[in-house]
Design a protein around this motif. Structure first.
Motif, PDB file in Angstrom:
ATOM      1  N   PHE A 123       0.934  -1.141  -0.098  1.00  0.00           N
ATOM      2  CA  PHE A 123      -0.005  -0.081   0.099  1.00  0.00           C
ATOM      3  C   PHE A 123       1.067   1.103   0.017  1.00  0.00           C
ATOM      4  O   PHE A 123       1.888   1.392   0.637  1.00  0.00           O
ATOM      5  CB  PHE A 123      -0.788   0.014   1.146  1.00  0.00           C
ATOM      6  N   TYR A 124       0.555   2.224  -0.737  1.00  0.00           N
ATOM      7  CA  TYR A 124       1.113   3.528  -1.031  1.00  0.00           C
ATOM      8  C   TYR A 124       0.142   4.588  -1.026  1.00  0.00           C
ATOM      9  O   TYR A 124      -0.276   5.071  -2.028  1.00  0.00           O
ATOM     10  CB  TYR A 124       2.258   3.536  -2.060  1.00  0.00           C
ATOM     11  N   MET A 125      -0.409   4.879   0.137  1.00  0.00           N
ATOM     12  CA  MET A 125      -1.556   5.707  -0.052  1.00  0.00           C
ATOM     13  C   MET A 125      -1.781   6.717   1.086  1.00  0.00           C
ATOM     14  O   MET A 125      -0.960   6.682   2.153  1.00  0.00           O
ATOM     15  CB  MET A 125      -3.048   4.876   0.243  1.00  0.00           C
ATOM     16  N   PRO A 126      -2.505   7.952   0.806  1.00  0.00           N
ATOM     17  CA  PRO A 126      -2.770   8.889   1.877  1.00  0.00           C
ATOM     18  C   PRO A 126      -3.851   8.363   2.901  1.00  0.00           C
ATOM     19  O   PRO A 126      -4.410   7.304   2.606  1.00  0.00           O
ATOM     20  CB  PRO A 126      -3.117   9.923   1.000  1.00  0.00           C
ATOM     21  N   VAL A 169       0.155  -3.291  -5.974  1.00  0.00           N
ATOM     22  CA  VAL A 169       0.497  -2.112  -5.226  1.00  0.00           C
ATOM     23  C   VAL A 169      -1.113  -1.315  -5.143  1.00  0.00           C
ATOM     24  O   VAL A 169      -1.674  -1.543  -6.217  1.00  0.00           O
ATOM     25  CB  VAL A 169       1.397  -1.134  -5.744  1.00  0.00           C
ATOM     26  N   ILE A 170      -1.490  -0.896  -4.204  1.00  0.00           N
ATOM     27  CA  ILE A 170      -2.583  -0.204  -4.036  1.00  0.00           C
ATOM     28  C   ILE A 170      -2.072   1.104  -3.649  1.00  0.00           C
ATOM     29  O   ILE A 170      -1.568   1.497  -2.690  1.00  0.00           O
ATOM     30  CB  ILE A 170      -3.642  -0.656  -3.085  1.00  0.00           C
ATOM     31  N   CYS A 171      -2.739   2.173  -4.459  1.00  0.00           N
ATOM     32  CA  CYS A 171      -2.302   3.632  -4.377  1.00  0.00           C
ATOM     33  C   CYS A 171      -3.300   4.527  -4.743  1.00  0.00           C
ATOM     34  O   CYS A 171      -4.394   4.062  -5.295  1.00  0.00           O
ATOM     35  CB  CYS A 171      -1.123   3.852  -5.100  1.00  0.00           C
ATOM     36  N   VAL A 204      -5.475   1.780  -8.640  1.00  0.00           N
ATOM     37  CA  VAL A 204      -5.548   3.359  -8.326  1.00  0.00           C
ATOM     38  C   VAL A 204      -6.535   3.627  -7.830  1.00  0.00           C
ATOM     39  O   VAL A 204      -7.752   3.532  -8.524  1.00  0.00           O
ATOM     40  CB  VAL A 204      -5.007   4.014  -9.443  1.00  0.00           C
ATOM     41  N   HIS A 205      -6.703   4.248  -6.492  1.00  0.00           N
ATOM     42  CA  HIS A 205      -7.922   4.811  -6.043  1.00  0.00           C
ATOM     43  C   HIS A 205      -8.148   6.560  -6.434  1.00  0.00           C
ATOM     44  O   HIS A 205      -6.954   6.975  -6.497  1.00  0.00           O
ATOM     45  CB  HIS A 205      -7.841   4.819  -4.596  1.00  0.00           C
TER      46      HIS A 205
END
Ligand code: WTA
Length: 633
Positions: A123-126, A169-171, A204-205
């Motif tokens: 995960f690489y997310m705000p 990856v979820i970003c 990609v969100h």
């Protein structure tokens, strides 16, 4: 129901029981959860390999305990209360029912994209609700999440992806944080360009909706994959000791290591510690300001609170946007009952003046928490007087990524409190102080190296892909003990005061950093021959980063050179690792065996050069004078 301690006398009695009969005690705590199959044995352990197993043979899924278990009783209660970066945007709510449905949809989407039990998902997310939803979706299907704080660089992200061979990856597209607009997806693309062969899919969100590049066959929109999925999803049956997540953290040497936590024990301990430390009561609004990229966010934004059926606030922004009153404005608006933050934030806000906190009604606050670094007395007093108005206890919670949950802390208002003291161990936690020769120090009013001598349910099980590193780092210093890396004092009343790291780990604004990592980054600059990085006391950050650098050629323009070094560090690790001070030196103080004498460098960096101790054993004692005279104030 999880046991909730309601007085100091009760604490003492429960603590005693937990030490005399740990298996009985933890079996009792575990029995309030939903198990598909009960454990055969509570605990099986040795610290020599190490090999620690809790609730052996038990089968469960942590998300059934976070979500499904609550549906009947509190399906319509808010589970996640999301407060956006922009104060003019409304808060978003997810009830337990809605969260359950969203997690199921996301879990189905992950399965549809080939994610199976045991696969690693990065995960690489705000800090948006979809992060919590997707993390839980992984846990639902038995995939192992590895959340990387979105302030790390593409290189740091790539290193972590590769270490765990993540499949996905979820970003997000972009991140709005304060006034910053961060191109999150672009950083993920940069990481891919560095070589991440294991990645098959990037989800990609759409967060801001600004344009990004999508690579065909690899990149997919979160909403395309998730919308239309069923709102139910059969949870994967997990063994107590199956991996739940990996979280990378810094140590004294080498690259960050992937701390591994497993399902059963982590579940029992995060719920138990959450309920007791914060004294969460039905209907309370609880807010932890950490980022889910750190352990505090894992254990005390997501898992602990949801396991306890709490309402947990998730905040996208920063404490100083749009102004230095933001934390207090949100506390007032949401009527927050438990507020948990880091000393660095407290100090930064304290420096802005009392008017910001006095503007808001903070009477809802019942418990204040502190985490991540030692809290100095001045900050403690301000937090207690100005934020808590003298009515809310401060729980100074000491713990680590490796411990999974809070280890030493007060329990709401039920424990004696002393500024800058974490206090007493939680039930089931058996800390001890050791001297450097490996003797346990008995009695009170002593100082030593902080260890733990008995397993607790949420302790790390291994470091991903390298069990020997786990043994060497934590279990080889003292026989049969977990070594924390911290020094501590046990005062006359038996309360613990954490002094700080005794290894080459520094704590900058509550972010844990290995000095070796920063050195390795600095050494990437072509002009750098050698460097040494130490921490020094910093009014706001707790510790600042001081770098001593030897160059191969004289530097023409030191300002330009310093800027280049900051760029290199930002590229290799991220902006959080940028040195505050860089001193160009011609040599470093070394012992005859070639070891850098960091003690001297730390003293010079702290501005105290009065007594540098014995320098006669140095190979190059003359360098000390030169370093002293060039020191940056
Ligand atoms: C430090 C954060 C003093 C300590 C949860 C530890 C603290 C390191 C406290 C772990 C505290 C954490 N008082 N020091 N209340 N809490 N620390 O892994 O040095 O990011 O070893 O976990 O932070 O940092 P980590």
């Amino acid at each position: 129901m999880t046991l909730q301690i309601k007085s100091f006398d009760e604490y003492k009695e429960v603590y005693k029981r937990s030490v005399e009969d740990p298996e009985g005690f933890w079996a009792e705590q575990a029995s309030s959860f939903q198990w598909r199959k009960k454990w055969d044995k509570v605990l099986d352990w040795n610290f020599s390999e190490p090999n620690v197993n809790w609730f052996v043979g038990g089968k469960m899924n942590i998300t059934e305990n976070c979500l499904d278990r609550h549906l009947e009783e509190r399906g319509d209660q808010v589970a996640i209360l999301f407060e956006p970066n922009d104060p003019n945007e409304p808060a978003k709510e997810f009830t337990y029912k809605q969260l359950h449905a969203e997690v199921c949809k996301a879990a189905n989407a992950l399965r549809a994209n080939g994610i199976e039990k045991g696969d690693r998902v990065c995960f690489y997310m705000p800090m948006v609700p979809e992060l919590a939803i997707a993390v839980l979706a992984c846990a639902r299907i038995g995939a192992i999440h590895s959340v990387v704080f979105a302030g790390f660089s593409a290189q740091a992200l790539a290193d972590r992806i590769n270490d765990a061979s993540c499949k996905m990856v979820i970003c997000s597209d972009y991140n709005n944080r304060g006034t910053k607009h961060i191109p999150v997806k672009k950083i993920v693309d940069d990481a891919m360009a560095l070589g991440c062969d294991s990645i098959e899919t990037i989800l990609v969100h759409k967060n801001t909706g600004d344009s990004i590049e999508m690579v065909g066959g690899r990149d997919k929109w979160w909403h395309d994959e998730v919308e239309g999925q069923s709102t139910t999803c059969e949870a994967e049956e997990m063994d107590s000791e199956d991996m739940l997540f990996i979280l990378y953290t810094s140590g004294s040497t080498g690259k960050p290591k992937g701390v591994v936590h497993t399902c059963g024990g982590y579940m029992v301990y995060t719920a138990f510690s959450f309920k007791n430390v914060f004294q969460y009561e039905e209907g309370d609004i609880y807010w932890c300001t950490a980022d889910i990229g750190w352990i505090t966010g894992h254990s005390y934004i997501v898992y602990g609170p949801l396991l306890a059926g709490a309402t947990t606030v998730m905040f996208e922004g920063v404490p100083t946007y749009p102004d230095a009153g933001r934390f207090w404005q949100v506390c007032d608006k949401l009527k927050v009952n438990q507020f948990y933050t880091a000393p660095t934030a407290i100090r930064a806000l304290m420096a802005q003046g009392d008017e910001w906190v006095e503007k808001y009604d903070l009477s809802s606050i019942k418990v204040l928490g502190s985490v991540g670094e030692p809290i100095n007395e001045e900050a403690w007093e301000w937090y207690y007087d100005k934020v808590g108005k003298g009515n809310a206890p401060i729980v100074d919670t000491w713990w680590q990524t490796e411990t999974g949950g809070i280890m030493i802390s007060g329990l709401g208002s039920h424990s004696p409190m002393k500024p800058a003291h974490a206090g007493y161990p939680l039930p089931g936690i058996q800390p001890c102080l050791m001297d450097a020769d490996g003797n346990e120090l008995d009695g009170n009013d002593i100082e030593g190296l902080l260890c733990v001598k008995f397993p607790w349910p949420s302790m790390l099980r291994t470091t991903y892909g390298d069990h020997e590193r786990c043994r060497l780092t934590y279990f080889s210093h003292f026989e049969n003990k977990y070594f924390t890396g911290d020094g501590a004092r046990r005062d006359a009343d038996g309360m613990y005061r954490i002094i700080g790291r005794v290894d080459d780990v520094i704590n900058v604004s509550g972010h844990r950093m290995g000095t070796a990592e920063v050195e390795n980054a600095i050494n990437e600059h072509p002009l750098v021959v050698e460097s040494a990085v130490v921490g020094y006391p910093h009014d706001i950050k707790g510790q600042g980063i001081y770098a001593y650098v030897i160059t191969s050629d004289p530097v023409d323009d030191e300002d330009v050179f310093r800027k280049e070094l900051l760029k290199v560090v930002t590229k290799e690790i991220g902006p959080i690792a940028k040195p505050d001070k860089i001193q160009v030196v011609t040599g470093l103080p070394k012992t005859r065996s070639g070891k850098i004498m960091r003690r001297i460098l730390r003293k010079v960096a702290s501005g105290d050069t009065s007594n540098l101790g014995d320098t006669s054993t140095l190979l190059n004692p003359e360098i000390v004078e030169a370093i002293k005279s060039g020191a940056l104030g």
